[in-house]
Design an enzyme around this catalytic site. Structure first.
Site, PDB file in Angstrom:
ATOM      1  N   LYS A 221       0.828  -1.211   0.000  1.00 15.65           N
ATOM      2  CA  LYS A 221       0.000   0.000   0.000  1.00 15.65           C
ATOM      3  C   LYS A 221       0.865   1.265   0.000  1.00 15.65           C
ATOM      4  O   LYS A 221       0.437   2.311  -0.495  1.00 15.65           O
ATOM      5  CB  LYS A 221      -0.927  -0.001   1.221  1.00 15.65           C
ATOM      6  N   LYS A 222       2.080   1.165   0.519  1.00 18.01           N
ATOM      7  CA  LYS A 222       2.976   2.327   0.534  1.00 18.01           C
ATOM      8  C   LYS A 222       3.653   2.561  -0.814  1.00 18.01           C
ATOM      9  O   LYS A 222       4.398   3.545  -0.973  1.00 18.01           O
ATOM     10  CB  LYS A 222       4.035   2.157   1.628  1.00 18.01           C
ATOM     11  N   LEU A 223       3.423   1.699  -1.773  1.00 11.90           N
ATOM     12  CA  LEU A 223       3.906   1.971  -3.128  1.00 11.90           C
ATOM     13  C   LEU A 223       3.093   3.060  -3.803  1.00 11.90           C
ATOM     14  O   LEU A 223       3.382   3.440  -4.944  1.00 11.90           O
ATOM     15  CB  LEU A 223       3.863   0.686  -3.963  1.00 11.90           C
ATOM     16  N   ASP A 267       8.539  -2.312   5.674  1.00 19.62           N
ATOM     17  CA  ASP A 267       7.281  -3.054   5.566  1.00 19.62           C
ATOM     18  C   ASP A 267       7.353  -4.137   4.496  1.00 19.62           C
ATOM     19  O   ASP A 267       6.831  -5.242   4.686  1.00 19.62           O
ATOM     20  CB  ASP A 267       6.130  -2.097   5.259  1.00 19.62           C
TER      21      ASP A 267
END
Length: 763
Positions: A221-223, A267
């Protein structure tokens, strides 16, 4: 870590038979193991996946219960603490006060809180369940007590949802189905047949996979472009925890490389680092450092400590035996078992002869049948389906489209932790009486204790329905309610999130249909954020700026406070028409043009171009600027008096400046009064920052003590009320006052000073 079969540390772990291969095992167990390379790395052979039977045997392989038992104990302890903290036992009466007109936001509208005293009983059941999990006492019942009340409270309030609260509920559900009471439990003392008995491998598989998903999906999701470019959590770079990095890097690179780049890398890699034996020590170091930092950066309760407690699950399951085996013998009475031989369990499938031999005596080997029972197959089916479901849930938003806003779904089950930050510049609630046509305005947040409704269409619908229910008490019938909410997400323009022309009371909403009155996020304007930084960098410290984007055909009605002198509008894109209401004049502005708007008056900004308009307000808080100038002069005067360079006598209103810092002086001049309070506050902040470790720990412990104390005392009052009825009002008032008792302060006026300082900050 001592050299062992590498399969023990893999995601599925190693079986208990392999782990009991030690010097005191039977001779037939002491043979060297020659597993394939795949088996040594991943913990299973290719043949284990070639058929349904072999997969069931693998997932029900006997495994040491020690690591699971220690995790069960730690999780129960942390959840017992969490009940008094983040679950809200200490302030339950504020949240569920009987008879108060409060708008609530349950997942299902039929869910409603019980009367206050009964809500305390719900929390008592949850707390006792957590204690039972910790002690392994009546384990299944304790798990059911915990998860039934926990999920009830969780579903009762969507505004309190977050990812770690969701994780607690999942782990509680998993433990309910697992044999977590086989090691270091009261149940083991009551029932010797289960004490130190094997647990099936799927117990570890589910827990390890769950933690892997938490890390990995959070990394995926942090991409998101906002995170990669450093816009999600840019304010964190200013925290003192990142000061060591600022020695070698500027703040901008600390934000981009350490906060965002480091968070993304950790992460994505944490699950793999913990997975393999070779990288596990590095994984332990990085995740421990990460969670310790998070415990200081965010108010996330027990989450950091819970994640720290999950890390040993990736170690060899027998690590507690080796760890506690190093303690002195006289302590082993109260410590977990260090005996290397777990006893057989019907929950497991044994493929080989199981020996119960020991150093003192030998008994004939006992053959355990490898027959698969129904519960073994059901356990395998559950494991597979649960893992699939957990990978699917973070991407299931195409089903529940009604919960999608600018971000997908309700925040709390997607592992998109800290990816989005929001700021709200303007919120207006307008009502129109359905009978008289009278138009009025409501205070944003009236009848509710939450602010999250501003960002979620489902909650806004619930809030509007609730307001429509309460407004007839104030002679407003059949009201139409309109919301004008301006939000900036990840440092973009402030823009409307919902259509202000739609009556939300009558608006359609379905959990499975897209929200028709949601305004689109203007992602095409995202590149402007680079320009924002340049503009903000060119301004002085007293000048503020707000960036606005609006849709064609809509307008912003704004009031400029008299404190905000020199306020001007600068158009960046599109065309706007500015109407000064009192002057009854209109001004058309093109990109690059600006105009000053009068203070103490309303104006409206209409977007008249075909495309969205972008403009910015630039203003100076003249009242605060004048106050800061006065503070500077008073400070300089005070310094001259103290060092003897001031020759002129001070007038009476300035005499308090020469008093000792610890003296409580009553200043008559309001500016001098604010100045002295500000100085005392700054001194207090400096003292707290320079406090030693012991003083900080004492302050923390005292604060937590009085928080927990209030929760338990209020719970005792509620239990008494349920048992024998309400006491006289005077007695109840005294009891609540006693529960509300605060810690004695070194300076009795500290709280008042804090309030004054907060008030000053709102000028």
């Amino acid at each position: 870590m001592e050299a062992r079969d590498a399969t023990a540390g893999a995601l599925v772990g190693s079986d208990g038979e392999e782990q009991t291969t030690k010097k005191d095992a039977a001779p037939q167990k002491a043979q060297p193991q020659t597993g394939s390379k795949m088996e040594k790395i991943f913990g299973f052979r290719r043949e284990d996946l070639t058929s349904w039977r072999s997969l069931v045997v693998l997932l029900n392989r006997p495994t040491d219960p020690a690591s699971l038992g220690i995790f069960r104990c730690l999780f129960g302890l942390l959840m017992a603490i969490d009940v008094t903290q983040e679950r809200g036992l200490s302030h339950l009466d504020y949240k569920y006060l009987d008879g108060a007109p409060v708008c609530r936001f349950p997942l299902f509208n039929f869910l409603q809180p019980l009367p206050l005293d009964w809500m305390y009983l719900v929390y008592v059941v949850m707390f006792l369940g957590a204690l039972g999990i910790m002690l392994g006492c009546f384990y299944r019942l304790s798990c059911l007590m915990f998860i039934s009340t926990y999920w009830y409270i969780f579903f009762l309030d969507k505004t309190a949802w977050n990812n770690h609260s969701y994780l607690y509920g999942l782990i509680g559900f998993q433990l309910t189905l697992m044999d977590g009471n086989r090691y270091w439990s009261i149940d083991g003392l009551r029932r010797p047949s289960i004490r130190n008995a094997h647990v099936p491998l799927w117990n570890y598989t589910v827990l390890r996979t769950q933690i892997f998903i938490v890390y990995f999906i959070a990394g995926v999701k942090k991409l998101d472009a906002d995170w990669v470019e450093g816009y999600s959590m840019s304010y964190l770079a200013n925290h003192w925890l990142f000061d060591p990095f600022k020695v070698i890097l500027p703040v901008e690179l600390v934000n981009l490389l350490v906060v965002h780049g480091g968070g993304l890398a950790l992460d994505l890699s944490a699950g793999y680092l913990l997975f393999f034996d070779v990288t596990r020590p590095y994984g332990f170091f990085f995740v421990s450092y990460f969670h310790c930092m998070n415990s200081q950066l965010f108010s996330i309760g027990m989450f950091s400590y819970t994640m720290l407690a999950t890390s040993p699950l990736f170690c060899y399951p027998d690590w507690p035996r080796r760890f506690f085996g190093r303690f002195p013998a006289f302590l082993r009475v109260v410590l977990p078992l260090t005996s290397p031989d777990p006893q057989p369990s019907s929950s497991c499938v044994y493929n080989e002869i199981h020996s119960t031999s020991s150093e003192r005596r030998e008994t004939p080997p006992v053959a355990k049948a490898s027959k698969l029972r129904l519960k073994h197959k059901l356990a395998a089916i559950f494991t597979i389906l649960y893992i699939i479901e957990q990978f699917f849930m973070p991407y299931s938003h195409f089903i529940t489209q009604g919960y999608n806003n600018w971000t997908n779904g309700l925040y709390g089950y997607s592992w998109d932790m800290m990816v989005h930050s929001r700021s709200h510049q303007h919120v207006k609630i307008t009502y129109k009486d359905g009978k008289t046509g009278e138009i009025g305005y409501l205070n944003p947040g009236v009848f509710t204790q939450s602010r999250r409704w501003k960002d979620h269409g489902d909650m806004l619908k619930q809030y509007a329905t609730c307001l429509n229910h309460f407004l007839p008490r104030y002679n407003i019938t059949d009201a139409e309610i309109y919301f004008d909410i301006w939000v900036s997400i990840n440092e973009r323009f402030q823009q409307r999130i919902f259509d202000p022309r739609v009556d939300i009371v009558k608006a359609d909403w379905s959990p499975f249909e897209p929200n028709a009155w949601l305004m689109p996020l203007l992602v095409d304007l995202s590149p402007w954020r680079h320009k924002f930084q340049e503009i903000e960098g060119s301004l002085d410290n007293q000048t503020e700026i707000v960036f606005i984007a609006d849709f064609p055909g809509l307008h912003l009605e704004n009031f400029v406070s008299e404190d905000l002198g020199n306020t001007s509008i600068h158009v960046l894109q599109g065309q706007v028409n500015v109407e000064v209401v009192e002057e009854k004049k209109n001004y058309t502005l093109q990109p690059g043009e600006k105009m000053k708007v009068p203070a103490g008056a309303y104006h409206k900004v209409y977007t008249v171009s075909e495309d969205p308009s972008c403009y910015m307000y630039i203003y100076v808080n003249t009242t605060e600027a004048a106050l800061q100038e006065n503070f500077t002069k008073l400070f300089e005067l005070q310094e001259r008096v103290r060092n003897g360079t001031e020759t002129e006598p001070l007038p009476p209103e300035l005499q308090p400046l020469i008093a000792a810092e610890d003296d409580d002086v009553n200043a008559t001049d309001p500016i001098v009064q604010l100045f002295l309070k500000r100085q005392r506050r700054m001194k207090e902040v400096k003292k707290r920052r320079e406090a030693g470790v012991l003083e900080r720990l004492e302050r923390f412990a005292v604060k937590k003590y009085y928080t927990i104390r209030r929760g338990f005392l209020m719970t005792a009052i509620a239990m008494r009320n349920l048992a024998v009825g309400l006491p006289p009002l005077e007695q109840l008032t005294r009891e609540v006052a006693f529960a509300n008792m605060k810690a004695p302060q070194a300076d009795g006026s500290q709280d008042e000073r804090l309030k004054d300082e907060v008030g000053h900050g709102e000028l």
